[in-house]
Each structure stands twice: as C-alpha cells, then as structure tokens.
Design a protein around this motif. Structure first.
Motif, PDB file in Angstrom:
ATOM      1  N   HIS A   3       0.820  -1.147   0.054  1.00  0.00           N
ATOM      2  CA  HIS A   3       0.038   0.032   0.013  1.00  0.00           C
ATOM      3  C   HIS A   3       0.825   1.103   0.011  1.00  0.00           C
ATOM      4  CE1 HIS A   3      -2.906   2.856   1.313  1.00  0.00           C
ATOM      5  NE2 HIS A   3      -3.839   2.314   0.980  1.00  0.00           N
ATOM      6  N   PRO A   4       0.595   2.031  -0.698  1.00  0.00           N
ATOM      7  CA  PRO A   4       1.429   3.402  -0.871  1.00  0.00           C
ATOM      8  C   PRO A   4       1.416   4.107   0.487  1.00  0.00           C
ATOM      9  CG  PRO A   4      -0.587   3.855  -1.938  1.00  0.00           C
ATOM     10  CD  PRO A   4      -0.551   2.318  -1.772  1.00  0.00           C
ATOM     11  N   GLY A   5       2.426   4.956   0.653  1.00  0.00           N
ATOM     12  CA  GLY A   5       2.408   5.891   1.849  1.00  0.00           C
ATOM     13  C   GLY A   5       3.219   5.175   3.034  1.00  0.00           C
ATOM     14  N   LYS A   6       3.426   6.098   3.954  1.00  0.00           N
ATOM     15  CA  LYS A   6       4.419   5.612   4.876  1.00  0.00           C
ATOM     16  C   LYS A   6       3.614   4.889   6.131  1.00  0.00           C
ATOM     17  CE  LYS A   6       7.518   8.756   6.448  1.00  0.00           C
ATOM     18  NZ  LYS A   6       8.815   8.250   6.106  1.00  0.00           N
ATOM     19  N   ARG A   7       4.100   4.244   6.807  1.00  0.00           N
ATOM     20  CA  ARG A   7       3.266   3.413   7.934  1.00  0.00           C
ATOM     21  C   ARG A   7       3.804   3.865   9.279  1.00  0.00           C
ATOM     22  NH1 ARG A   7       1.492   2.029   3.863  1.00  0.00           N
ATOM     23  NH2 ARG A   7       0.378   3.824   4.648  1.00  0.00           N
ATOM     24  N   PHE A   8       4.810   4.541   9.484  1.00  0.00           N
ATOM     25  CA  PHE A   8       5.493   5.059  10.587  1.00  0.00           C
ATOM     26  C   PHE A   8       5.846   6.554  10.090  1.00  0.00           C
ATOM     27  CE2 PHE A   8       6.006   0.481  10.924  1.00  0.00           C
ATOM     28  CZ  PHE A   8       5.531   0.341  12.048  1.00  0.00           C
ATOM     29  N   VAL A   9       5.795   7.411  10.969  1.00  0.00           N
ATOM     30  CA  VAL A   9       5.942   8.733  10.818  1.00  0.00           C
ATOM     31  C   VAL A   9       6.345   9.570  12.012  1.00  0.00           C
ATOM     32  CG1 VAL A   9       4.933  11.033   9.794  1.00  0.00           C
ATOM     33  CG2 VAL A   9       3.832   8.729   9.093  1.00  0.00           C
ATOM     34  N   SER A  10       7.482  10.202  11.856  1.00  0.00           N
ATOM     35  CA  SER A  10       8.098  10.898  12.862  1.00  0.00           C
ATOM     36  C   SER A  10       8.103  12.557  12.590  1.00  0.00           C
ATOM     37  CB  SER A  10       9.578  10.865  12.995  1.00  0.00           C
ATOM     38  OG  SER A  10      10.359  11.830  13.870  1.00  0.00           O
ATOM     39  N   PRO A  11       7.609  13.266  13.596  1.00  0.00           N
ATOM     40  CA  PRO A  11       7.400  14.768  13.406  1.00  0.00           C
ATOM     41  C   PRO A  11       8.363  15.410  12.730  1.00  0.00           C
ATOM     42  CG  PRO A  11       6.856  14.189  15.735  1.00  0.00           C
ATOM     43  CD  PRO A  11       7.461  12.897  14.978  1.00  0.00           C
ATOM     44  N   ASP A  12       9.780  15.179  12.669  1.00  0.00           N
ATOM     45  CA  ASP A  12      10.724  15.697  11.883  1.00  0.00           C
ATOM     46  C   ASP A  12      10.665  15.315  10.342  1.00  0.00           C
ATOM     47  OD1 ASP A  12      11.695  13.120  12.251  1.00  0.00           O
ATOM     48  OD2 ASP A  12      13.726  14.021  13.103  1.00  0.00           O
ATOM     49  N   GLU A  13       9.756  14.234  10.075  1.00  0.00           N
ATOM     50  CA  GLU A  13       9.918  13.830   8.535  1.00  0.00           C
ATOM     51  C   GLU A  13       8.811  14.703   7.875  1.00  0.00           C
ATOM     52  OE1 GLU A  13      11.111   9.112   8.748  1.00  0.00           O
ATOM     53  OE2 GLU A  13       8.983   9.654   9.451  1.00  0.00           O
ATOM     54  N   VAL A  14       7.832  15.424   8.543  1.00  0.00           N
ATOM     55  CA  VAL A  14       6.662  16.193   7.802  1.00  0.00           C
ATOM     56  C   VAL A  14       7.004  17.616   7.856  1.00  0.00           C
ATOM     57  CG1 VAL A  14       5.124  14.223   8.120  1.00  0.00           C
ATOM     58  CG2 VAL A  14       5.046  16.058   9.890  1.00  0.00           C
ATOM     59  N   GLU A  15       6.277  18.389   7.046  1.00  0.00           N
ATOM     60  CA  GLU A  15       6.458  20.031   7.086  1.00  0.00           C
ATOM     61  C   GLU A  15       5.640  20.414   8.239  1.00  0.00           C
ATOM     62  OE1 GLU A  15       4.642  20.769   3.262  1.00  0.00           O
ATOM     63  OE2 GLU A  15       2.849  20.941   4.045  1.00  0.00           O
ATOM     64  N   THR A  16       6.095  22.012   8.622  1.00  0.00           N
ATOM     65  CA  THR A  16       5.372  22.349   9.596  1.00  0.00           C
ATOM     66  C   THR A  16       4.660  23.609   9.284  1.00  0.00           C
ATOM     67  OG1 THR A  16       7.121  21.767  11.251  1.00  0.00           O
ATOM     68  CG2 THR A  16       5.740  23.686  11.926  1.00  0.00           C
ATOM     69  N   MET A  17       3.470  23.744   9.410  1.00  0.00           N
ATOM     70  CA  MET A  17       2.575  24.938   9.088  1.00  0.00           C
ATOM     71  C   MET A  17       2.513  25.908  10.383  1.00  0.00           C
ATOM     72  SD  MET A  17      -0.810  23.529   7.522  1.00  0.00           S
ATOM     73  CE  MET A  17      -0.993  22.577   5.806  1.00  0.00           C
ATOM     74  N   VAL A  18       3.385  26.794  10.123  1.00  0.00           N
ATOM     75  CA  VAL A  18       3.552  28.162  11.084  1.00  0.00           C
ATOM     76  C   VAL A  18       2.436  29.101  10.782  1.00  0.00           C
ATOM     77  CG1 VAL A  18       5.312  29.779  12.208  1.00  0.00           C
ATOM     78  CG2 VAL A  18       6.003  27.364  11.146  1.00  0.00           C
ATOM     79  N   PHE A  19       2.072  29.481  12.033  1.00  0.00           N
ATOM     80  CA  PHE A  19       0.680  30.661  11.816  1.00  0.00           C
ATOM     81  C   PHE A  19       1.017  31.551  12.990  1.00  0.00           C
ATOM     82  CE2 PHE A  19      -1.165  26.737  10.586  1.00  0.00           C
ATOM     83  CZ  PHE A  19      -1.778  27.195   9.583  1.00  0.00           C
ATOM     84  N   ASP A  20       0.444  32.772  13.205  1.00  0.00           N
ATOM     85  CA  ASP A  20       0.651  33.729  14.284  1.00  0.00           C
ATOM     86  C   ASP A  20       0.433  33.172  15.721  1.00  0.00           C
ATOM     87  OD1 ASP A  20      -1.960  33.890  13.978  1.00  0.00           O
ATOM     88  OD2 ASP A  20      -2.058  36.149  13.971  1.00  0.00           O
ATOM     89  N   TRP A  21      -0.533  32.126  15.647  1.00  0.00           N
ATOM     90  CA  TRP A  21      -1.165  31.495  16.941  1.00  0.00           C
ATOM     91  C   TRP A  21      -0.435  30.270  17.219  1.00  0.00           C
ATOM     92  CZ3 TRP A  21      -2.429  26.778  15.059  1.00  0.00           C
ATOM     93  CH2 TRP A  21      -3.218  26.781  13.964  1.00  0.00           C
ATOM     94  N   GLY A  22       0.423  29.695  16.192  1.00  0.00           N
ATOM     95  CA  GLY A  22       0.992  28.228  16.856  1.00  0.00           C
ATOM     96  C   GLY A  22       1.380  27.493  15.424  1.00  0.00           C
TER      97      GLY A  22
END
Length: 141
Positions: A3-22
C-alpha cells in the motif's frame, strides 16, 4: 500488494505549518500516508492564542487535548465555551462552527483528526501561513 504511503511517521519527517497562533504538523494526510478516510496532526497553540471561529464544510473533527489548558467553543445552536485540559476530547460535527483558545502559560498541545481529509491542505492558503520543510524548526520570537 504493498500500500502506498508511510506506515511510521516521525514529526521531523513532515512539514510544519506556522501561523501567528502556533504550529501544526500533519502526521497522516494523503501526501504522507496515502490516507483517504481521515487526517491527523499535532497542533500547538501558543499561550493566549487560538483559532478564530470557523467550520469545515462536510468534515467532522476530533480534538484530543494532550497537554495544557484552554477554552473550546462548539456552536451547537449557540456559542457555548467549555474549559479543556489534558485528556479531554472534543467532537465537532461536520459544518459546525468552533474555536479554541489557549488560556494557560504553556503551549496547548492537541491532536486534530479530520474525517474525511481535506481541511489540512486548505490551511496552507490562509493569510500568514508559512510552510517549513521537514526538519526545519520554526523561529521563536
């Protein structure tokens, strides 16, 4: 058959969305895990900050409070606010307006789950959203 896609994901492996609130890190979304039924991410709301009243047309949401304290509004016929803290879960039916405010001194950490996925992609189009690539840390003020 794989099946495509990752099975185990670490926070440092994905992008971060940054807003003025967090910040938000979507650990499971179509681009990461090839999910087509739900998405899940970690939300950090900075002290005194929060999400303005909004809704997600056609999408249910679950918020699970991991740590911190705040106030949660779910407009189920009227804007009713409830205190929230670590261990609490909030169910937001599709189309229902809601808002979250961090009332504590430390970040309010929550897991957000959308069913079906979709709103996580539209967050990138919000004014002021900065998307950092995997591994890049947001600058602290």
């Amino acid at each position: 058959m794989p099946h495509p896609g990752k099975r185990f994901v670490s926070p440092d492996e994905v992008e971060t969305m940054v807003f003025d609130w967090g910040t938000i890190k979507w650990l499971s979304e179509p681009r990461v895990t090839a999910t087509d039924r739900f998405s899940a991410g970690i939300v950090l709301l900075e002290p005194g900050k929060g999400h303005a009243r909004h809704n997600h047309p056609g999408v249910e949401e679950i918020l699970y409070v991991i740590s911190g304290v705040g106030n949660q509004m779910v407009d189920d016929g009227s804007e009713t606010w409830h205190p929230i803290a670590g261990g609490d879960m909030i169910h937001i039916p599709a189309d229902m307006y809601h808002a979250t405010i961090n009332t504590g001194w430390e970040p309010l950490k929550m897991m957000a789950i959308y069913c079906p996925p979709g709103p996580e992609a539209s967050l990138k189009t919000l004014p002021g959203c900065v998307v950092l690539p995997p591994g890049e840390l947001p600058k602290r003020s």
